[in-house]
Design a protein around this motif. Structure first.
Motif, PDB file in Angstrom:
ATOM      1  N   ILE A  91       0.849  -1.194   0.000  1.00  0.00           N
ATOM      2  CA  ILE A  91       0.000   0.000   0.000  1.00  0.00           C
ATOM      3  C   ILE A  91       0.880   1.238   0.000  1.00  0.00           C
ATOM      4  N   VAL A  92       0.540   2.224  -0.844  1.00  0.00           N
ATOM      5  CA  VAL A  92       1.226   3.515  -0.856  1.00  0.00           C
ATOM      6  C   VAL A  92       0.182   4.614  -0.703  1.00  0.00           C
ATOM      7  N   ASP A  93       0.385   5.485   0.264  1.00  0.00           N
ATOM      8  CA  ASP A  93      -0.517   6.615   0.483  1.00  0.00           C
ATOM      9  C   ASP A  93       0.316   7.888   0.461  1.00  0.00           C
ATOM     10  N   ALA A  94      -0.077   8.866  -0.345  1.00  0.00           N
ATOM     11  CA  ALA A  94       0.676  10.115  -0.473  1.00  0.00           C
ATOM     12  C   ALA A  94      -0.225  11.308  -0.178  1.00  0.00           C
ATOM     13  N   ASP A  95       0.262  12.217   0.638  1.00  0.00           N
ATOM     14  CA  ASP A  95      -0.458  13.429   1.038  1.00  0.00           C
ATOM     15  C   ASP A  95       0.375  14.638   0.616  1.00  0.00           C
ATOM     16  N   MET A  96      -0.032  15.309  -0.472  1.00  0.00           N
ATOM     17  CA  MET A  96       0.756  16.424  -0.989  1.00  0.00           C
ATOM     18  C   MET A  96       0.777  17.596  -0.017  1.00  0.00           C
ATOM     19  N   THR A  97      -0.331  17.860   0.668  1.00  0.00           N
ATOM     20  CA  THR A  97      -0.404  18.993   1.588  1.00  0.00           C
ATOM     21  C   THR A  97       0.661  18.916   2.662  1.00  0.00           C
ATOM     22  N   ASN A  98       0.839  17.736   3.223  1.00  0.00           N
ATOM     23  CA  ASN A  98       1.826  17.552   4.280  1.00  0.00           C
ATOM     24  C   ASN A  98       3.146  16.972   3.769  1.00  0.00           C
ATOM     25  N   GLN A  99       3.219  16.750   2.435  1.00  0.00           N
ATOM     26  CA  GLN A  99       4.412  16.181   1.806  1.00  0.00           C
ATOM     27  C   GLN A  99       4.805  14.861   2.474  1.00  0.00           C
ATOM     28  N   LEU A 100       3.797  14.057   2.773  1.00  0.00           N
ATOM     29  CA  LEU A 100       3.974  12.812   3.499  1.00  0.00           C
ATOM     30  C   LEU A 100       3.637  11.616   2.624  1.00  0.00           C
TER      31      LEU A 100
END
Length: 254
Positions: free
Chosen positions: A53-62
């Motif tokens: 699983i890969v989860d990316a959050d651009m807002t938090n750069q996480l």
């Protein structure tokens, strides 16, 4: 699984791996400024063997990755996207008192980092990267004390709590490292009965020979490291630098 040991050719610089690694959640801060950046990072990581699983959050750069791929493999994949990335946490999402620890070897000759992450109460994952060692096979272990006043000589005996040991094997016995002609060694493996919370303040020692008959050539104290969800800061409080300017202690091969 017993002592992390590999019989690979010491001249081969590729990573030593003992079997299939247990799944962990790994968190990176990644410099993502647009949706295409996010897509590039996710698409690349999803091609890596062992990533589930890969989860990316651009807002938090996480970016959070769940799977059995080693840290070195993940950081190599992120490097190939051209994005700046830093490891910020690793461990099991379950509530362990201490889920991650790190030992940093800061030279002047031997440099490296060893990371421990709790998989469950009976198993820990170990990943290591070294440079500056002499080519060949070296024993390494977790020793009782973090006293480096006399280097490895003051770290005591191999760590082996009364409830530890499998078939007479000390919990702190990490087996051997196979060092390439360039002085590099990489390791990924697991260790039964190793509990990260018990390691804080102890030490990791690398010996000159395969059988520990020689003195230790390098030692480092084991300290607590950030687990998942514990390190979302983008500014280093110690010196005020942003995360991209901080020293990179992850497992990139560069």
């Amino acid at each position: 699984m017993g002592t992390p040991t590999s019989m690979a050719d010491p001249s081969d610089p590729k990573e030593e791996t003992e079997g299939v690694l247990s799944e962990l959640l790994t968190e990176f801060m990644v410099d993502m400024k647009c949706d295409s950046c996010v897509s590039a990072v996710k698409n690349k990581l999803q091609t890596v063997d062992g990533v589930r699983i890969v989860d990316a959050d651009m807002t938090n750069q996480l970016v959070r990755v769940l799977g059995s791929a080693s840290l070195r493999t993940l950081t190599d994949a992120l490097d190939q996207t051209g994005r700046k990335a830093r490891l910020i946490g690793q461990g099991n999402p379950e509530d362990f008192l201490v889920s991650a620890a790190v030992a940093e070897f800061k030279g002047p000759v031997v440099h490296g980092v060893v990371r421990f992450a709790q998989v469950n109460m009976e198993l820990a994952r170990i990943e290591a990267s070294f440079s500056g060692l002499s080519p060949g096979i070296h024993r390494w272990s977790i020793n009782e004390y973090g006293d480096l006043t006399e280097g490895a000589a003051s770290t005591g005996r191999m760590f082996n709590p009364s409830n530890g040991g499998i078939s007479g094997e000390a919990v702190g016995d990490l087996g051997t490292l196979n060092v390439s002609r360039e002085g590099e060694a990489f390791f990924s493996g697991t260790k039964k009965m190793l509990r990260v919370v018990d390691l804080i303040g102890r030490s990791v020692v690398v010996y000159e020979s395969e059988d520990k008959s020689s003195s230790g050539v390098a030692a480092a104290v084991i300290a607590r490291s950030a687990g998942v969800g514990e390190n979302y800061k983008k500014i280093c409080t110690c010196d005020g630098t942003v995360i991209w300017e901080s020293r990179n202690n992850d497992f990139s091969s560069s």
